[in-house]
Design a protein around this motif. Structure first.
Motif, PDB file in Angstrom:
ATOM      1  N   GLN A 142       0.589  10.526   3.172  1.00  0.00           N
ATOM      2  CA  GLN A 142       1.493  10.450   4.314  1.00  0.00           C
ATOM      3  C   GLN A 142       2.248  11.767   4.485  1.00  0.00           C
ATOM      4  O   GLN A 142       2.875  12.253   3.543  1.00  0.00           O
ATOM      5  CB  GLN A 142       2.499   9.307   4.171  1.00  0.00           C
ATOM      6  N   ARG A 186       0.540 -10.464   7.913  1.00  0.00           N
ATOM      7  CA  ARG A 186      -0.711 -10.200   8.617  1.00  0.00           C
ATOM      8  C   ARG A 186      -1.223 -11.463   9.286  1.00  0.00           C
ATOM      9  O   ARG A 186      -0.863 -12.588   8.902  1.00  0.00           O
ATOM     10  CB  ARG A 186      -1.761  -9.697   7.644  1.00  0.00           C
ATOM     11  N   TRP A 201       4.785  -4.067   2.717  1.00  0.00           N
ATOM     12  CA  TRP A 201       3.938  -4.957   3.507  1.00  0.00           C
ATOM     13  C   TRP A 201       4.764  -6.139   3.980  1.00  0.00           C
ATOM     14  O   TRP A 201       5.473  -6.778   3.195  1.00  0.00           O
ATOM     15  CB  TRP A 201       2.772  -5.436   2.661  1.00  0.00           C
ATOM     16  N   ALA A 207       1.953   8.336  10.207  1.00  0.00           N
ATOM     17  CA  ALA A 207       1.499   7.140   9.510  1.00  0.00           C
ATOM     18  C   ALA A 207       0.683   7.538   8.277  1.00  0.00           C
ATOM     19  O   ALA A 207       0.097   8.618   8.229  1.00  0.00           O
ATOM     20  CB  ALA A 207       0.641   6.288  10.435  1.00  0.00           C
ATOM     21  N   TYR A 225       0.640   7.577  -1.859  1.00  0.00           N
ATOM     22  CA  TYR A 225       0.962   6.216  -2.272  1.00  0.00           C
ATOM     23  C   TYR A 225      -0.291   5.505  -2.783  1.00  0.00           C
ATOM     24  O   TYR A 225      -1.357   5.610  -2.173  1.00  0.00           O
ATOM     25  CB  TYR A 225       1.509   5.393  -1.100  1.00  0.00           C
ATOM     26  N   LEU A 274       6.716   2.181   1.299  1.00  0.00           N
ATOM     27  CA  LEU A 274       6.085   1.271   2.236  1.00  0.00           C
ATOM     28  C   LEU A 274       6.186  -0.168   1.744  1.00  0.00           C
ATOM     29  O   LEU A 274       5.974  -0.442   0.557  1.00  0.00           O
ATOM     30  CB  LEU A 274       4.613   1.652   2.406  1.00  0.00           C
ATOM     31  N   ILE A 285       3.628  -3.356   8.476  1.00  0.00           N
ATOM     32  CA  ILE A 285       4.150  -2.661   7.300  1.00  0.00           C
ATOM     33  C   ILE A 285       5.375  -1.886   7.763  1.00  0.00           C
ATOM     34  O   ILE A 285       5.387  -1.358   8.879  1.00  0.00           O
ATOM     35  CB  ILE A 285       3.079  -1.703   6.716  1.00  0.00           C
ATOM     36  N   PHE A 342       5.204  -0.095  11.173  1.00  0.00           N
ATOM     37  CA  PHE A 342       3.825   0.273  11.491  1.00  0.00           C
ATOM     38  C   PHE A 342       2.984  -0.988  11.670  1.00  0.00           C
ATOM     39  O   PHE A 342       3.129  -1.954  10.905  1.00  0.00           O
ATOM     40  CB  PHE A 342       3.185   1.070  10.344  1.00  0.00           C
ATOM     41  N   PRO A 361      -0.575  -7.389  -0.609  1.00  0.00           N
ATOM     42  CA  PRO A 361      -0.539  -5.922  -0.723  1.00  0.00           C
ATOM     43  C   PRO A 361       0.815  -5.404  -1.191  1.00  0.00           C
ATOM     44  O   PRO A 361       1.866  -5.854  -0.719  1.00  0.00           O
ATOM     45  CB  PRO A 361      -0.837  -5.468   0.706  1.00  0.00           C
ATOM     46  N   LEU A 362       0.765  -4.436  -2.112  1.00  0.00           N
ATOM     47  CA  LEU A 362       1.983  -3.838  -2.638  1.00  0.00           C
ATOM     48  C   LEU A 362       1.724  -2.360  -2.879  1.00  0.00           C
ATOM     49  O   LEU A 362       0.728  -1.993  -3.494  1.00  0.00           O
ATOM     50  CB  LEU A 362       2.399  -4.507  -3.943  1.00  0.00           C
ATOM     51  N   PHE A 363       2.653  -1.537  -2.407  1.00  0.00           N
ATOM     52  CA  PHE A 363       2.526  -0.099  -2.548  1.00  0.00           C
ATOM     53  C   PHE A 363       3.338   0.407  -3.740  1.00  0.00           C
ATOM     54  O   PHE A 363       4.396  -0.150  -4.088  1.00  0.00           O
ATOM     55  CB  PHE A 363       3.037   0.610  -1.289  1.00  0.00           C
ATOM     56  N   GLY A 364       2.852   1.487  -4.345  1.00  0.00           N
ATOM     57  CA  GLY A 364       3.639   2.187  -5.333  1.00  0.00           C
ATOM     58  C   GLY A 364       4.775   2.945  -4.658  1.00  0.00           C
ATOM     59  O   GLY A 364       4.857   3.018  -3.430  1.00  0.00           O
ATOM     60  N   GLN A 399       8.809   0.917   6.694  1.00  0.00           N
ATOM     61  CA  GLN A 399       9.230   2.003   5.806  1.00  0.00           C
ATOM     62  C   GLN A 399      10.642   2.443   6.183  1.00  0.00           C
ATOM     63  O   GLN A 399      10.834   3.141   7.188  1.00  0.00           O
ATOM     64  CB  GLN A 399       8.265   3.181   5.921  1.00  0.00           C
TER      65      GLN A 399
END
Lengths: 123, 106
Positions: free
Chosen positions: B38, A52, A49, B43, B87, A47, A39, A96, B95-98, A41
């Motif tokens: 965070q 994997r 992705w 992390a 988040y 963040l 991941i 990360f 996987p997707l983050f806001g 940033q």
């Protein structure tokens, strides 16, 4: 307790390949039902992705990066690695490594993270 | 593609306040939703998994609710160590983050 630690060059030239390694302790990357994940940033941003590798060795990647990304594992060293080719300044970020787990069947979450490695793309 | 929208993007609150952060998915994701905290230079830390399950070791003042498209993270009584960025993350597919919610001191 699972611990992850990223390592690799902090500076990469544009058009070259970014390479990072994550060393895992307290768990085996070749057993169990865990997803060993990268991941990133960018500074001051959210963040993203990247991809994997599962214990079986199968991989999945973010479609937006898929053409440039390879995640691989070295079970003898209990490490997994990221390679991102043809980098530009937009790839400058903290990277990360993390462990993905299914604490509830089918629902993946990231419960253990490395400290992060800053990679700057610049000539 | 599923989009994840967090609101607000930032908020100011005082110690002891009840704080609510919202995450909305562009389509139903059932309970495939996690929350992370965070702090600067650190992390992310998993707080809530599967929408409403408290991760081991996380204080009980944190709670999550929702299913389908609308989800909420609540901090019942804000503590000094809770000032951070939060988040959401969907795992319905890749996987997707806001975009994150920064909680600042008022």
């Amino acid at each position: 307790q699972v611990q992850l630690q990223e390592s690799g060059p902090g500076l990469v030239k544009p058009s070259q390949t970014l390479s990072l390694t994550c060393t895992v302790s307290g768990a085996s990357i070749s057993s169990g039902n865990d997803y060993w994940t990268w991941i990133r940033q960018p500074a001051g941003k959210g963040l993203e992705w990247i991809g994997r590798i599962y214990s079986s060795g199968s991989t999945n990647y973010n479609p937006s990066l898929k053409s440039r990304v390879t995640v691989s594992g070295d079970t003898s060293k209990n490490q997994f690695s990221l390679k991102l080719s043809s980098v530009t300044a937009a790839d400058t970020a903290v990277y990360f490594c993390a462990r993905g787990v299914t604490l509830v069947p089918g629902i993946l979450s990231f419960d253990s993270w490395g400290h992060g490695a800053l990679v700057t793309v610049s000539s | 593609d599923i989009q994840m929208t967090q609101s607000p993007s930032s908020l100011s609150a005082s110690i002891g306040d009840r704080v609510t952060i919202t995450c909305r998915a562009s389509q139903s994701i059932s309970s495939y939703l996690n929350w992370y905290q965070q702090k600067p230079g650190k992390a992310p830390k998993l707080l809530i998994f599967a929408a409403s399950n408290l991760q081991s070791g996380v204080p009980s003042r944190f709670s999550g609710s929702g299913s389908g498209t609308d989800f909420t993270l609540t901090i019942s009584s804000l503590q000094p160590e809770d000032f951070a960025t939060y988040y959401c993350q969907q795992s319905y597919n890749n996987p997707l983050f806001g975009g994150g919610t920064k909680v600042e001191i008022k």
